[in-house]
Scaffold this active site. Structure first.
Site, PDB file in Angstrom:
ATOM      1  N   GLU B 406       8.711  -8.775  -8.196  1.00  0.00           N
ATOM      2  CA  GLU B 406       9.039  -8.280  -6.867  1.00  0.00           C
ATOM      3  C   GLU B 406       8.069  -8.743  -5.789  1.00  0.00           C
ATOM      4  OE1 GLU B 406       8.435  -4.076  -5.878  1.00  0.00           O
ATOM      5  OE2 GLU B 406       8.165  -3.715  -8.004  1.00  0.00           O
ATOM      6  N   SER B 460       9.512   3.349  -1.659  1.00  0.00           N
ATOM      7  CA  SER B 460       9.293   4.708  -2.184  1.00  0.00           C
ATOM      8  C   SER B 460       7.802   4.933  -2.298  1.00  0.00           C
ATOM      9  CB  SER B 460       9.913   4.841  -3.568  1.00  0.00           C
ATOM     10  OG  SER B 460      11.194   4.294  -3.581  1.00  0.00           O
ATOM     11  N   SER B 463       2.874  -0.839  -1.742  1.00  0.00           N
ATOM     12  CA  SER B 463       2.065  -1.907  -2.328  1.00  0.00           C
ATOM     13  C   SER B 463       1.375  -2.649  -1.209  1.00  0.00           C
ATOM     14  CB  SER B 463       2.935  -2.883  -3.113  1.00  0.00           C
ATOM     15  OG  SER B 463       3.041  -2.468  -4.447  1.00  0.00           O
ATOM     16  N   ARG B 475      -2.311  -8.472  -5.332  1.00  0.00           N
ATOM     17  CA  ARG B 475      -2.018  -7.081  -4.981  1.00  0.00           C
ATOM     18  C   ARG B 475      -3.357  -6.382  -4.889  1.00  0.00           C
ATOM     19  NH1 ARG B 475      -1.041  -1.962  -7.304  1.00  0.00           N
ATOM     20  NH2 ARG B 475       0.721  -0.840  -6.400  1.00  0.00           N
TER      21      ARG B 475
END
Lengths: 773, 638
Positions: B406, B460, B463, B475
């Site tokens: 993703e 939701s 990140s 990340r």
């Protein structure tokens, strides 16, 4: 801690119950001499601090007047003992529910004798609210102090003065508390105060600190949002709910999104992807417990994450957490620790403070006491007068669910002289005095607690016997028994109550309790008598040593040191023998000793070393009075002196068991010098120096030693440290690493310990160590 | 969306109305639910995007052919929602695609007028749902899709037609021919329909050409398909192998079995020759709350192409492009549509569609019912759902997903979309004077130097990525306090049912009644630490007091929740930017959809606390970058 008579169960929590009677014996002690007050009023708890002088009896030793030449012969004892009153300074801290504030103020007003006090330092959110009440009741002017400044001052103070103040909290570990040894340099550190919001403060020096950030998601969010979600009003109840809930019912986990772990990033499936994410997708009811738990995780994780981000940005690895969100709540300590570990990947440690609740009050007090320079002194936690960690925790004591009415106490003694590290420690930051951590070692803990319980009768007996003229000795001794017994029971259930539990802390607690009930030196007469006997034998012993060849003599000296060490009232096996066989002599003691090879035996290396060049200066930590110091240590000292080695002889500042005190050592040395020209000469030429350790413990903490001793050690270029006795060389310092040669010797006078070390009763430890180059 | 239909049966209509309207409090039948929803819709749209308005309804009305039941769903769906439908209690893998019938039957004839208006989406839905029909029936289906002849004949007429469709509706039938042909050519005898379910022991139709690892799903696929639709197993299997070829990079080695191909197959071969995947081109991003779907609609279809276009493909195209809402919960964000885009040499429009993740089972079911697998397409999917639903796609929908990371997709998507702009306008923007309602202006930002960039994706959860170049990113961290937390807490605190409703409430609330500000504690600024009095000291801090708890409104609570979550994200983002030494921060994700309050707050907070060092940037296609990235992967772009 003391239960107050009338409970407030019938009245509403907000009204002040005046009918409370406070037990003056236990709390607000020494109020009549209280000089300086400070108060920290939080959302639910009030912390009161005051400074007071404590008058207590001390046993003083004094040489007889030597002017009359024959006077000396008439005395059976080598010196006289007198009990005198001494005044020392103590800080008292009391924590109680705000409900009791008026009753407490009344009590203070009624008992306050000292009228010099004009001002009370106040801090905390409630200081404003209660300002008028305080001014009216106490007729003191309220001086408001900045909350954060007080907090930092308090934090610096406890970190510097209270050993094992900081601890890590480890879930599922036994015990869950892991105490930190005090770092010689406490700065810089990060303080994360979780009150209704979160403040993150970077503390760089005593006076320099900076608010580097914060978050509005804090204890108030947990409480406020929790109250809305669960209709539960009390913070503690919310925590209780949370401890029973399942957050996975409310939170959306990684596995709810991925069906498992997010492999690419190595994110576990159990990780929370979205807090309260599930409450958005289904129209079902959620239990109060689950929502509370989810909320707790959300807030703890968020704070932990921010703390890590700030720690990283400022390159700090020590982060202390405080504030009401943390205070005494294993639940929050657990979640915060988890979060810090997760976000920092173990690089940052979440540390908590035993006296976190008192920081504000301590800081406010220090602020008001600046003219007295409180930071110049060293302070020590008084185990007798302090309640210990979690004294009021509902979780650990389910029986004491009703927290109100429980008073938590902290008392700190101002020490006569400042304490510092021994300059010879190899690595002060990793030095741990104690050999066995009884919080860790359940078997050993059980044994020692029982051992101290069993020895209690004897100690009580000895205490009474030491004050034959005092009418109330038996009564006080009984109180002592009760107090120490209770401490032992507390420690059985909460070994972490006063930091790491060790044989040392058990011994020190006993000393504190004895002092508490005015038994300043129960062994003074015993020591006096033994010193007398030993002095009489001194010359004979010297003579026989001098008749030996060099190598034989070296061995005899070491045996003498060890034999002298058999005479130890602190050890139960020996005290039994001494009580029943008072004639048990020095020679007999030698026979009791284990034959070589000893349990730990580096005598060969030591002897080899003695054949080499003399040491420049030896530091000797003496143990017992009587035979030990006079017939064991002094001949050894004499030999060192004759080799050209200077000797610093360090004895306890205050009494502990039958250990020789500094004052006693002065007299004993004087008497020996009178008999021995070599000693006389060494004293005159400053080659034999007597110093005090700064301690009143049968054990030895090399990180808290008298500053004078440290200065001397450095000045004289000390290159040998001799530590003698079980308390100093086995219970403590057995593994202490020094940057010079060291000799640790002791006779194991405890069969259980001997067993543990693989030896037998009266096994010998002779540990000569040379630091690696 | 049509995939709502998979769960046919009488109960489902009521259930749907109920779920959407009131989170299951009143199990009303169509009418009342509709009314409720309509009024709700009126009041719950802070920003009126994502639909064309009534004219489009009017236009599509002509297509009306199906039941009025769909009306309900269509209308409901136009109140875009995160969670308006509840399918959880329904069987996720309903085997029989009978829903169209049941809806029709459920609808009382007396509700004809509603039904007529309502059929807008449903026809189109039907088009997709009906799927390609076998033989002659397909012509009728095509006619139905064209929508000219159907739908005016009243209920019985419609019903007749529907039954016809249904009966004919053996999806993927044209492919059956093709598949047989190709299978035969490949030398594998077509398996008897009856033995399909036990065909797992036989080598896959692609046989020797396929690696064993690949054969396994192919077989399963074949068996599941044939079990449901009596389709010969090898037909589907061939589809599978073609799919792979189309996926490009996945398996470029194609079975050489297209010699006897039909027109449609020729077209596919064309596509393959150009190293271009077959239509339809989708990118799917299955998040924790929302599924984001981007669809490329080719506009340069030649007449010949159109003629040869497989019916099911055509129906998909028409269905998606002529609707703004799908079923009860699917929404096409029309305002985001990117026009005249050239992708892989094809010109067309990019459409942006979203629906709640909890409707995923229904989506898959629809894929099965309409035999999506016959389209030979590859579903490039990202987001956690690509993993979670992978097995369902395979076993139920007979579709193999191409799973993509993703974060890779997110970055690919954002870079691409920024590069193509927004129909001539700038994709990226920022706020000037964000704190001042009067002077606040949204201004375009030219992201000409994108690196380094801190990318904060607020779905939701959140990140946070540090992007140093096209292929170099990491990340940094993430937080569980995200859009899901805002909406979840709002549901609990206010009883709201949609994200839009929550935002609308928040827009009318006052968070200072809920939060404890610095000035509430210090009476003004906290000068010792130079903290302004207006700063929030404790989120929900006032709620510790019973009196204050009783004095706040739901709107205040919604506002406070929004402010709390937003501030926290801003704070963490700021710390990450400092730690990574990056000063431009792009906030994306669907939490920011129609959420100007949060965007302005982020803009202000970042600027204030960084003393102007950090700049908060936003992007028009906020939540769709992952899906775009998935589409780009399909096309092997850039």
């Amino acid at each position: 801690m003391a239960e107050c008579g009338a409970s407030s169960s019938g009245s509403s929590g907000d009204s002040l119950d005046k009918s409370i009677t406070l037990p003056p014996d236990e709390i607000f002690r020494n109020l009549e001499n209280a000089k300086r007050f400070a108060i920290d009023i939080g959302g639910s708890l009030t912390k009161l601090a005051y400074y007071s002088t404590v008058q207590h009896k001390v046993a003083k030793v004094r040489s007889f007047d030597h002017s009359g030449k024959d006077a000396e012969q008439e005395h059976e004892t080598p010196y006289e003992i007198s009990v005198q009153e001494e005044i020392s300074a103590r800080l008292h801290f009391i924590k109680f529910e705000n409900t009791y504030i008026e009753a407490c103020l009344d009590f203070i007003k009624d008992h306050l004798v000292n009228t010099e006090t004009k001002v009370i330092q106040a801090t905390g959110g409630g200081a404003y609210k209660f300002k008028d009440l305080i001014e009216q009741k106490l007729r003191l002017k309220v001086d408001k102090e900045d909350v954060m400044t007080c907090l930092i001052k308090g934090c610096n103070f406890v970190l510097k003065n209270i050993p094992h103040e900081a601890f890590m909290y480890q879930k599922d570990a036994d015990p869950e508390f892991r105490f930190q040894t005090n770092h010689p340099n406490i700065f810089p550190y990060l303080l994360v105060n979780i009150g209704s919001g979160v403040s993150i403060v970077k503390v760089e020096t005593e006076d320099k600190f900076e608010w580097i950030g914060g978050s509005s998601i804090g204890g108030g969010t947990f409480w406020g949002l929790g109250a809305l979600l669960t209709k539960t009003k009390k913070f503690d109840e919310l925590l209780h709910l949370a401890s029973k809930g399942q957050h996975t019912n409310v939170d959306m986990l990684v596995r709810d999104i991925y069906g498992g772990a997010y492999q690419t990033l190595g994110l576990s499936g159990n990780l929370i992807a979205s807090s309260f994410g599930k409450s958005a997708t289904a129209d079902k009811e959620f239990s109060k417990e689950d929502m509370s738990k989810s909320l707790l995780h959300m807030i703890s994780n968020d704070i932990g994450q921010l703390a890590c981000l700030y720690a990283k940005l400022h390159n700090l690895d020590r982060v202390y957490f405080g504030g009401f969100f943390i205070r005494g709540h294993p639940v929050t300590m657990r979640t915060i620790t988890y979060s810090i570990n997760f976000f920092s990947k173990g690089e940052v440690q979440a540390l908590f403070l035993r006296h976190e609740g008192y920081l504000g009050a301590i800081g406010a007090f220090l602020k008001g006491a600046e003219q007295d320079n409180p930071n110049q002194y060293s302070w020590g936690e008084n185990y007798a007068g302090s309640s210990g960690l979690m004294s009021t925790s509902p979780e650990l004591y389910p029986m004491q669910r009703n927290r109100s009415g429980t008073f938590d106490l902290l008392e700190m003694d101002r020490l006569e002289r400042p304490l510092v590290n021994l300059p010879l420690l190899l690595d002060p930051s990793s030095y741990i005095p104690d050999t066995v951590d009884l919080t860790d070692d359940a078997m050993a803990r059980k044994y020692w607690l029982t051992c101290f319980e069993e020895a209690l009768d004897g100690v009580v007996h000895r205490a009474i016997a030491s004050q034959p003229d005092a009418m109330d000795a038996a009564e006080r001794a009984e109180k002592f028994r009760q107090k120490y017994w209770n401490k032992l029971q507390t420690l059985r259930h909460q070994p972490f109550a006063y930091g790491t539990l060790t044989v040392r802390s058990l011994l020190e607690t006993r000393e504190h309790c004895l002092n508490e009930f005015n038994f300043p030196d129960p062994y003074s007469q015993v020591k006096q008598k033994e010193n007398g006997i030993a002095l009489k034998c001194f010359q004979r012993v010297i003579k026989s040593l001098d008749s030996l060849g060099w190598e034989e003599r070296q061995f005899a000296l070491v045996k003498g040191l060890l034999a002298g060490n058999v005479f130890d009232w602190g050890a139960k096996a020996v005290s039994d023998v001494l009580e029943s066989e008072p004639q048990f002599g020095f020679e007999e003691a030698k026979k009791k000793l284990q034959e070589r090879p000893w349990l730990v035996d580096s005598y060969g290396e030591w002897l080899q070393r003695l054949k080499g060049p003399p040491h420049k200066c030896a530091l000797i930590f003496a143990d017992n009075s009587g035979i030990d110091i006079i017939l064991g240590v002094f001949p050894f000292v004499r030999e060192l002196l004759s080799r050209g080695t200077e000797v610093i002889l360090a004895c306890n500042s205050g009494p502990a068991l039958n250990d020789v005190t500094y004052n006693e050592s002065l007299i004993v040395t004087e008497r020996i010098a009178a008999m021995d020209p070599l000693i006389q000469c060494a004293l005159k030429e400053d080659k034999l120096l007597l110093v005090q350790t700064g301690s009143s413990s049968p054990c030895l903490d090399l990180s808290r030693l008298d500053k004078g001793l440290a200065v001397l050690v450095r000045e004289r270029g000390t290159d040998l440290v001799v530590i003698e006795g079980m308390g100093r060389a086995i219970h403590t310092n057995y593994y202490a690493a020094l940057c010079c040669e060291s000799l640790k010797l002791a006779v194991i006078k405890n069969s259980w310990l001997a067993d543990r070390l693989g030896g037998r009763l009266f096994s010998v430890i002779f540990k000569y160590e040379v630091p690696a180059k | 969306m049509i995939w709502g239909e998979g769960f046919g049966g009488r109960g489902s209509l009521a259930g749907r109305g109920r779920g959407s309207a009131t989170r299951g409090r009143e199990p009303g039948i169509g009418g009342s639910a509709e009314f409720h929803l309509l009024s709700l819709e009126q009041s719950s749209r802070p920003r009126d995007d994502g639909r064309r308005g009534h004219s489009s309804i009017g236009r599509t009305l002509r297509h009306s052919a199906f039941s009025g039941a769909d009306w309900t769903r269509t209308c409901l769906s136009r109140s875009p929602s995160f969670s308006s439908c509840r399918f959880g209690s329904l069987p996720p893998a309903h085997p029989a695609p009978l829903s169209l019938d049941s809806h029709a039957i459920t609808l009382p004839p007396s509700r004809e007028p509603i039904g007529r208006i309502a059929a807008i989406g449903s026809l189109c839905a039907g088009a997709w749902g009906g799927g390609p029909a076998e033989g002659g029936a397909s012509a009728e289906a095509a006619a139905a899709e064209e929508g000219e002849a159907v739908g005016t004949g009243g209920w019985l007429e419609r019903e007749r037609r529907r039954l016809q469709l249904m009966g004919a509706g053996r999806p993927g039938a044209p492919m059956e021919h093709q598949a047989r042909a190709s299978a035969t050519a490949a030398g594998t005898p077509p398996g008897p329909p009856t033995s399909a379910s036990s065909s797992s022991g036989e080598p896959g139709p692609g046989g020797p050409a396929l690696e064993p690892r690949r054969r396994e799903p192919a077989r399963r696929r074949a068996s599941s398909t044939s079990a449901a639709s009596s389709l010969p197993s090898n037909a589907a299997a061939t589809v599978d192998s073609q799919c792979r070829g189309a996926a490009g990079g996945m398996n470029r080695e194609r079975p050489g079995s297209y010699s006897g191909a039909t027109h449609a197959t020729r077209q596919r071969l064309e596509s393959l020759k150009k190293n271009r995947p077959l239509f339809p081109w989708f990118g799917l991003d299955i998040g924790g709350t929302l599924v984001k779907l981007v669809y490329f609609e080719p506009k340069d279809i030649t007449a010949e192409e159109e003629e040869e276009e497989v019916e099911s493909l055509k129906s998909i195209r028409k269905y998606l492009t002529s609707n703004v809402a799908y079923g009860s919960t699917g929404i096409r964000d029309v305002h985001l549509e990117l026009k005249d885009l050239t992708l892989c040499g094809r010109k067309g429009n990019l459409h942006f569609i979203r629906f709640p993740t909890h409707d995923m089972p229904a989506f898959i079911q629809m894929g099965r019912d309409k035999n999506f697998s016959s389209l030979h397409t590859v579903f490039c999917a990202t987001g956690g759902g690509a993993y979670k639903f992978e097995q369902d796609f395979l076993t139920i929908g007979d579709l193999q997903l191409c799973k993509l990371d993703e974060l890779d997709c997110l970055i690919k998507g954002i870079l691409y979309i920024d590069s193509v702009g927004f129909n001539g306008r700038s994709q990226c923007y920022y706020f000037e004077n964000p704190a001042d309602s009067e002077k606040c202006r949204k201004l375009p930002f030219n992201l000409k130097n994108p690196y380094p960039l801190l990318l904060v994706n607020i779905g939701s959860g959140v990140s946070i990525l540090a992007v140093y170049s096209k292929d170099n990113y990491k990340r940094v961290t993430g937080t569980s306090l995200g859009g899901g937390t805002f909406f979840g807490l709002c549901c609990l605190l206010t009883g709201c049912t949609t994200f839009e409703e929550a935002l609308e409430m928040a827009s009318r609330g006052d968070s200072t009644k809920v939060d404890k500000l610095v000035r509430d504690i210090y009476g003004g600024d906290y000068e010792r630490f130079s903290l302004p009095g207006w700063a929030v000291a404790s989120s929900f801090g006032n709620m510790m007091s019973k009196e204050k708890r009783e004095a706040v409104s739901k709107e205040d609570l919604a506002r406070a929740t929004l402010i709390t979550i937003t501030n926290n994200i801003g704070s963490i983002a700021r710390m990450c930017a400092l730690n990574e030494n990056i000063n431009q921060v792009v906030f994306v994700g669907n939490f920011l959809r129609i959420n100007t309050i949060s965007m302005r707050l982020l803009a202000y907070a970042l600027d204030y606390w960084s003393k102007g060092q950090l700049k908060a940037l936003f992007s028009e296609h906020e939540g769709y970058f992952g899906a775009v990235g998935a589409l780009l992967e399909l096309l092997k772009l850039p």
